[in-house]
Write a protein that holds these residues in place. Structure first.
Motif, PDB file in Angstrom:
ATOM      1  N   PHE A 149      87.184  72.362  52.985  1.00 12.84           N
ATOM      2  CA  PHE A 149      87.851  73.665  53.012  1.00 12.84           C
ATOM      3  C   PHE A 149      88.173  74.068  54.437  1.00 12.84           C
ATOM      4  CE2 PHE A 149      83.256  74.507  52.757  1.00 12.84           C
ATOM      5  CZ  PHE A 149      83.048  75.357  53.833  1.00 12.84           C
ATOM      6  N   MET A 150      89.056  75.067  54.511  1.00 12.02           N
ATOM      7  CA  MET A 150      89.555  75.541  55.798  1.00 12.02           C
ATOM      8  C   MET A 150      90.112  76.946  55.598  1.00 12.02           C
ATOM      9  SD  MET A 150      92.460  73.602  58.143  1.00 12.02           S
ATOM     10  CE  MET A 150      91.431  72.146  58.388  1.00 12.02           C
ATOM     11  N   GLY A 151      90.044  77.756  56.638  1.00 14.40           N
ATOM     12  CA  GLY A 151      90.648  79.077  56.556  1.00 14.40           C
ATOM     13  C   GLY A 151      92.148  79.017  56.768  1.00 14.40           C
ATOM     14  N   ASP A 152      92.860  79.965  56.214  1.00 17.02           N
ATOM     15  CA  ASP A 152      94.308  79.939  56.389  1.00 17.02           C
ATOM     16  C   ASP A 152      94.738  80.394  57.780  1.00 17.02           C
ATOM     17  OD1 ASP A 152      93.880  82.671  56.163  1.00 17.02           O
ATOM     18  OD2 ASP A 152      95.350  82.988  54.568  1.00 17.02           O
ATOM     19  N   THR A 153      93.791  80.899  58.587  1.00 16.75           N
ATOM     20  CA  THR A 153      94.091  81.220  59.982  1.00 16.75           C
ATOM     21  C   THR A 153      93.273  80.331  60.928  1.00 16.75           C
ATOM     22  OG1 THR A 153      92.415  82.988  60.120  1.00 16.75           O
ATOM     23  CG2 THR A 153      94.618  83.611  59.380  1.00 16.75           C
ATOM     24  N   ASP A 154      92.818  79.203  60.414  1.00 15.32           N
ATOM     25  CA  ASP A 154      92.072  78.240  61.230  1.00 15.32           C
ATOM     26  C   ASP A 154      92.990  77.691  62.317  1.00 15.32           C
ATOM     27  OD1 ASP A 154      90.161  76.328  62.111  1.00 15.32           O
ATOM     28  OD2 ASP A 154      89.376  76.177  60.074  1.00 15.32           O
ATOM     29  N   GLU A 155      92.379  77.249  63.438  1.00 17.09           N
ATOM     30  CA  GLU A 155      93.197  76.748  64.534  1.00 17.09           C
ATOM     31  C   GLU A 155      93.098  75.242  64.728  1.00 17.09           C
ATOM     32  OE1 GLU A 155      89.486  78.594  66.632  1.00 17.09           O
ATOM     33  OE2 GLU A 155      90.713  79.009  64.864  1.00 17.09           O
ATOM     34  N   VAL A 156      92.437  74.531  63.788  1.00 18.76           N
ATOM     35  CA  VAL A 156      92.290  73.088  63.982  1.00 18.76           C
ATOM     36  C   VAL A 156      93.221  72.280  63.083  1.00 18.76           C
ATOM     37  CG1 VAL A 156      89.892  73.312  64.724  1.00 18.76           C
ATOM     38  CG2 VAL A 156      90.391  72.845  62.317  1.00 18.76           C
ATOM     39  N   ASN A 157      94.036  72.931  62.286  1.00 18.73           N
ATOM     40  CA  ASN A 157      94.936  72.182  61.426  1.00 18.73           C
ATOM     41  C   ASN A 157      96.082  71.584  62.252  1.00 18.73           C
ATOM     42  OD1 ASN A 157      95.297  75.236  61.246  1.00 18.73           O
ATOM     43  ND2 ASN A 157      97.363  74.536  60.710  1.00 18.73           N
ATOM     44  N   ILE A 158      96.572  70.429  61.824  1.00 24.94           N
ATOM     45  CA  ILE A 158      97.695  69.758  62.475  1.00 24.94           C
ATOM     46  C   ILE A 158      99.009  70.235  61.869  1.00 24.94           C
ATOM     47  CG2 ILE A 158      98.824  67.542  62.899  1.00 24.94           C
ATOM     48  CD1 ILE A 158      96.266  67.922  64.509  1.00 24.94           C
ATOM     49  N   LEU A 187      79.227  65.302  50.218  1.00 30.25           N
ATOM     50  CA  LEU A 187      79.603  65.755  51.556  1.00 30.25           C
ATOM     51  C   LEU A 187      80.426  67.027  51.454  1.00 30.25           C
ATOM     52  CD1 LEU A 187      80.826  62.455  53.299  1.00 30.25           C
ATOM     53  CD2 LEU A 187      78.506  63.368  53.173  1.00 30.25           C
ATOM     54  N   ILE A 188      80.243  67.904  52.431  1.00 32.30           N
ATOM     55  CA  ILE A 188      81.060  69.109  52.559  1.00 32.30           C
ATOM     56  C   ILE A 188      81.678  69.095  53.946  1.00 32.30           C
ATOM     57  CG2 ILE A 188      81.097  71.625  52.552  1.00 32.30           C
ATOM     58  CD1 ILE A 188      78.598  71.544  50.764  1.00 32.30           C
ATOM     59  N   LEU A 189      83.004  69.181  54.004  1.00 37.17           N
ATOM     60  CA  LEU A 189      83.738  69.159  55.265  1.00 37.17           C
ATOM     61  C   LEU A 189      84.362  70.532  55.486  1.00 37.17           C
ATOM     62  CD1 LEU A 189      85.539  65.711  54.769  1.00 37.17           C
ATOM     63  CD2 LEU A 189      83.272  66.145  55.762  1.00 37.17           C
ATOM     64  N   ALA A 190      83.789  71.291  56.403  1.00 37.65           N
ATOM     65  CA  ALA A 190      84.278  72.636  56.703  1.00 37.65           C
ATOM     66  C   ALA A 190      85.143  72.586  57.956  1.00 37.65           C
ATOM     67  CB  ALA A 190      83.100  73.591  56.914  1.00 37.65           C
ATOM     68  N   SER A 191      86.412  72.936  57.825  1.00 34.94           N
ATOM     69  CA  SER A 191      87.368  72.891  58.931  1.00 34.94           C
ATOM     70  C   SER A 191      87.394  71.517  59.592  1.00 34.94           C
ATOM     71  CB  SER A 191      87.044  73.968  59.973  1.00 34.94           C
ATOM     72  OG  SER A 191      87.109  75.257  59.429  1.00 34.94           O
ATOM     73  N   PRO A 192      87.648  70.451  58.823  1.00 36.15           N
ATOM     74  CA  PRO A 192      87.642  69.104  59.399  1.00 36.15           C
ATOM     75  C   PRO A 192      88.854  68.868  60.293  1.00 36.15           C
ATOM     76  CG  PRO A 192      88.362  69.041  57.111  1.00 36.15           C
ATOM     77  CD  PRO A 192      87.933  70.452  57.380  1.00 36.15           C
ATOM     78  N   PRO A 193      88.644  68.469  61.562  1.00 41.44           N
ATOM     79  CA  PRO A 193      89.770  68.332  62.491  1.00 41.44           C
ATOM     80  C   PRO A 193      90.156  66.883  62.785  1.00 41.44           C
ATOM     81  CG  PRO A 193      87.750  68.594  63.731  1.00 41.44           C
ATOM     82  CD  PRO A 193      87.360  68.507  62.263  1.00 41.44           C
ATOM     83  N   ASP A 194      91.397  66.694  63.152  1.00 44.61           N
ATOM     84  CA  ASP A 194      91.854  65.465  63.790  1.00 44.61           C
ATOM     85  C   ASP A 194      91.641  65.668  65.288  1.00 44.61           C
ATOM     86  OD1 ASP A 194      93.232  63.396  65.006  1.00 44.61           O
ATOM     87  OD2 ASP A 194      95.147  63.792  64.017  1.00 44.61           O
ATOM     88  N   LEU A 195      90.533  65.185  65.799  1.00 40.93           N
ATOM     89  CA  LEU A 195      90.160  65.469  67.185  1.00 40.93           C
ATOM     90  C   LEU A 195      91.153  64.888  68.184  1.00 40.93           C
ATOM     91  CD1 LEU A 195      86.320  64.867  66.895  1.00 40.93           C
ATOM     92  CD2 LEU A 195      87.477  67.066  67.102  1.00 40.93           C
ATOM     93  N   VAL A 196      91.545  63.640  67.972  1.00 37.61           N
ATOM     94  CA  VAL A 196      92.500  63.023  68.885  1.00 37.61           C
ATOM     95  C   VAL A 196      93.853  63.720  68.784  1.00 37.61           C
ATOM     96  CG1 VAL A 196      93.726  60.895  69.462  1.00 37.61           C
ATOM     97  CG2 VAL A 196      91.312  60.808  68.829  1.00 37.61           C
TER      98      VAL A 196
END
Length: 291
Positions: free
Chosen positions: A230-239, A141-150
């Motif tokens: 993975f995730m970008g360092d300027t991503d907006e979905v991180n908690i 599996l590859i998780l790109a910018s995985p978010p905590d939706l709730v």
């Protein structure tokens, strides 16, 4: 140079979806891409770049549209009519039909190994699917910018309580498709039923509860194949910070035999101008993890 083909097929619940296949079967491995909220191949440049790079390295790539593509769509159904869905109206739990369609199609095309890659909401769908379906052809599996939706609704929806109450009232009135009065995260119009599917603790989409941080992430804990996140360092979905979020996921994936994660410098949520770096990361991981 790869051969790119459009493929159309029917889900088990009677919707015709479209997929795009970058064909390369010399190795017998294909990456199945599950897009995020309102995604589609026309507007996803990093997926196109990734498909080209994977094909150049001997791997197949399949971009499988799901019923949540674009904000609103009209998908032909097996009754000869059209079903209006899109990101505004989709039900998260029905992603099982969509992913299952493309997994079976890839096997039908002759691939023996499948790596499912989910971007954003697609990462949650990927985890959900793999917790429900055990398929020996899925090897990673590859998780790109995985978010905590709730968690994101709790942090970003100023009127979350009002939205939940309004959505519940609309369902009681048998109006599940009624659009809420407030925008999700200040930009996204969403129907009542759809909002409840990713905003309530314990809902179907609540499989990466980073903000709440229970002892176990039950669906993530079931995964027994290698994972790249993975995730970008300027991503907006991180908690928290991207580093903290991805490290937490690694600690919660207790049955994963090899969990690798990476922060892409200068990358945003859609990896604009970082498409090649993303592609190189994915190709390198596949070569290392599946020698």
């Amino acid at each position: 140079m790869s051969n790119i083909d459009f493929i159309y097929d029917w889900t088990k619940d009677g919707l015709r979806l479209q997929g795009i296949h970058w064909e390369e079967k010399t190795i017998g491995t294909c990456v199945l891409f599950i897009h995020g909220t309102s995604g589609n191949i026309v507007e996803n440049y990093f997926a196109h770049t990734l498909g080209r790079e994977l094909s150049n390295n001997g791997y197949g790539f399949f971009y499988g549209h799901n019923r949540g593509y674009s904000h609103i769509n009209d998908i032909i159904n097996n009754q000869g009519n059209h079903s209006r869905i899109g990101a505004r109206y989709e039900k998260f739990s029905e992603c099982l039909y969509d992913i299952d369609l493309w997994v079976n199609k890839i096997i039908e095309l002759g691939y023996e190994k499948i790596i499912i890659m989910g971007h954003s909401l697609g990462a949650n769908k990927t985890i959900y699917y793999n917790s429900k379906e055990q398929n020996q052809n899925i090897v990673g599996l590859i998780l790109a910018s995985p978010p905590d939706l709730v968690g994101l609704t709790k942090l970003k929806d100023q009127f979350r309580k009002e939205m939940i109450n309004e959505a519940r009232d609309n369902l009681k009135k048998n109006e599940p498709n009624k659009i809420l009065s407030y925008l999700h995260e200040g930009w996204f119009e969403v129907s009542s039923e759809t909002y409840l599917e990713f905003s309530i603790d314990g809902c179907a989409a609540d499989n990466l509860p980073i903000l709440r941080n229970p002892d176990r992430f039950e669906e993530l804990d079931k995964i027994k194949v290698p994972i790249l996140a993975f995730m970008g360092d300027t991503d907006e979905v991180n908690i928290n910070s991207p580093e903290e979020d991805l490290l937490l996921l690694k600690t919660k994936a207790t049955n994963c035999p090899d969990f690798q994660y990476k922060i892409l410098d200068g990358a945003n949520h859609n990896y604009i101008d970082k498409e090649k770096e993303l592609s190189d990361l994915v190709v390198s991981w596949i070569k290392q993890a599946f020698k």
